[in-house]
Design a protein around this motif. Sequence first.
Motif, PDB file in Angstrom:
ATOM      1  N   LYS A  73       0.830  -1.209   0.000  1.00  0.00           N
ATOM      2  CA  LYS A  73       0.000   0.000   0.000  1.00  0.00           C
ATOM      3  C   LYS A  73       0.865   1.260   0.000  1.00  0.00           C
ATOM      4  O   LYS A  73       0.598   2.216  -0.739  1.00  0.00           O
ATOM      5  CB  LYS A  73      -0.932  -0.003   1.215  1.00  0.00           C
TER       6      LYS A  73
ATOM      7  N   THR B 148      -3.884   4.239  -7.791  1.00  0.00           N
ATOM      8  CA  THR B 148      -4.422   3.675  -6.554  1.00  0.00           C
ATOM      9  C   THR B 148      -5.770   4.288  -6.214  1.00  0.00           C
ATOM     10  O   THR B 148      -6.683   3.588  -5.749  1.00  0.00           O
ATOM     11  CB  THR B 148      -3.430   3.919  -5.403  1.00  0.00           C
TER      12      THR B 148
ATOM     13  N   GLU C  48      -5.248  -0.569  -4.410  1.00  0.00           N
ATOM     14  CA  GLU C  48      -3.848  -1.002  -4.392  1.00  0.00           C
ATOM     15  C   GLU C  48      -3.638  -2.324  -5.106  1.00  0.00           C
ATOM     16  O   GLU C  48      -2.721  -2.477  -5.927  1.00  0.00           O
ATOM     17  CB  GLU C  48      -3.343  -1.123  -2.945  1.00  0.00           C
TER      18      GLU C  48
ATOM     19  N   MET D 267       2.571   1.709  -3.416  1.00  0.00           N
ATOM     20  CA  MET D 267       1.602   2.136  -4.441  1.00  0.00           C
ATOM     21  C   MET D 267       1.225   3.601  -4.272  1.00  0.00           C
ATOM     22  O   MET D 267       1.044   4.329  -5.249  1.00  0.00           O
ATOM     23  CB  MET D 267       0.350   1.261  -4.375  1.00  0.00           C
ATOM     24  N   GLN D 268       1.110   4.052  -3.013  1.00  0.00           N
ATOM     25  CA  GLN D 268       0.800   5.464  -2.787  1.00  0.00           C
ATOM     26  C   GLN D 268       1.954   6.361  -3.235  1.00  0.00           C
ATOM     27  O   GLN D 268       1.746   7.490  -3.661  1.00  0.00           O
ATOM     28  CB  GLN D 268       0.516   5.696  -1.299  1.00  0.00           C
TER      29      GLN D 268
END
Length: 621
Positions: free
Chosen positions: A275, A286, A291, A278-279
């Motif tokens: 997570k 996202t 995610e 991905m952020q």
Amino acid sequence: MLVLFETPAGFALFKVLDEGKLLKVEDLGKEFATAESARQIVKLKAFDKFENTTEALAATTLLIESKSTKGLRKFLRAHCQGETLAIADSKLGNELKEKLKIDCVHNPAVMELMRGVRSQLTELIAGLAPQDLAPMSLGLSHSLSRYKLKFSPDKVDTMIIQAIGLLDDLDKELNTYAMRVREWYGWHFPELTKIVQDNILYAKAVKLMGNRINAAKLDFSEMSLPEDVETELKEAAVISMGTEVNDLDLLNIRELCDQVLSLADYRAQLYDYLKSRMQTIAPNLTAMVGELVGARLIAHGGSLLNLAKQPGSTVQILGAEKALFRALKTKHPTPKYGLIYHASLIGQAAPKIKGKMSRSLAAKTALAIRCDALGDGQDNTMGLENRAKLEARLRVLEGRELGRSAGSVKGKPKIEVYDKDRKKGAGGLITPAKMYNPAADAILSIGKPEDVEKEDEQPPKAMEVEEEDSQPMETEKGKKEKKKKKKQQQLASDVSSELDVNVDAEDQERSKKEKKEKKKEKQVKKEVEDGEVEEKKVTKNEGVEDGEVEEKKKKKKEKQVKKEVEDGGEVESKKVTKNEGVEDGQIKKKKKRKHAESDEEAEAASQKTEKKKKKKKKMAD
């Protein structure tokens, strides 16, 4: 005359000792063949060293754009007063001339001089060894390439690809281990499988409990087990039908439970890491699909940059390649979604509009991917705005009231229905509103024709009462009579069509039977020629008997046809009295045709029987 030369270590300023040799450009390269000859032409005057790699990168990027740094300007002010400066970039020379008032020279002789200095650089600059210069130039070139490509080490999508692959593998292993625990411990306590459905809670309960006898003494509140489930577990442990196991078996089962719990903890930790990555790397992607779906899209595409090169239609069916090529090969409808199907927006949509939502989401997702891969921004505002638009579109497709959409000031505009009879500035209508006329309806009756005839023959009582009423009821009588006439005409046409169909079917059956009889006669003739007459007499007698039976059946059918025709005639005569004279003539002609056809069929049947009798006599003789 001074020469400005840029190196990976810093800026070097050389003093030209013999300016007369610059006039012979062709022979200038020979003067730098050796270090000693090079030292006779130029000599190092000053050197400005870079403190770190970032300063070197900043200076190099500005020099590529023909701009000077503050450090370079200070260095030149200190050492170039009243001197001409030979420089390799004419645009940079113009800038220095404007800002520092230094005369700059750029010509072929200067370029040849620069080439000679570069060839003997390590000899002309004391303390700069070749083994130090090569790593410095390589590191600076890599840093410059990253800067030019807007590359950041924090935005490496390889970590995402490996993390999502490992996450999927962990899910498979967890399911396998959890099922093994259930099967193994199920021999001892089979009722626990239905009581505790969650795999992690099941492993915790088995690890805590061990033997099922200990369940009554333990407190399961530590593992966040509900009270009703806990009481059911304790009651089932008392009356369980499982087998007994020894301590060694329970020890191995508990070790397997430890493995399941450790894998579950690592899986949660890995999901948090995914997570966060991905952020950082793809915030807009996202925000659009989540995610897990975003990471699977990146892994399937190979990298974020490769995925950014794909159009929205490819992103839509990414992951459904087999179904796509199978549909193209068999000429069936192509799939509407692939990995993007697991996004929350498509899960919220109704089955009928999932295709539309997947197409819209794929188009916005493709834009979000390009923004993440090639954009400078690090926020997810673009993804959130597009998601709000897609949610609004989903509500529109489902017929919900929009209200105020996210990111817009104005609400949904009111759309009024167009009416040509309404005045533009007034509330009234030019013409009166149209009313519904129930008398114009036409009702089709579905039922047997006999029931309709009975209804027609029996005059309704309501009509007798209406005759005594006022004049408006007479108009309704006329309309009802017209409807009755139409119904009678339809029934007459249906009856005639049914009779025609029956006659055609009987003609087809007769023609088939005649063909079969002809085939049998040909076979009998062939057998007589071969001399097998005595053996086949019995079969002929049987054929004769069959022919007689068929003749009887034909006669019965002819009688039935005549009766149906007579009955049809009586029915039609009743109907024709109510219809017009034109229909009477048509029905009579049809009757005559049917009678003539039946007479011809009877004559043909009698002729066939006579022919068969003659053949029998000949065969007997």
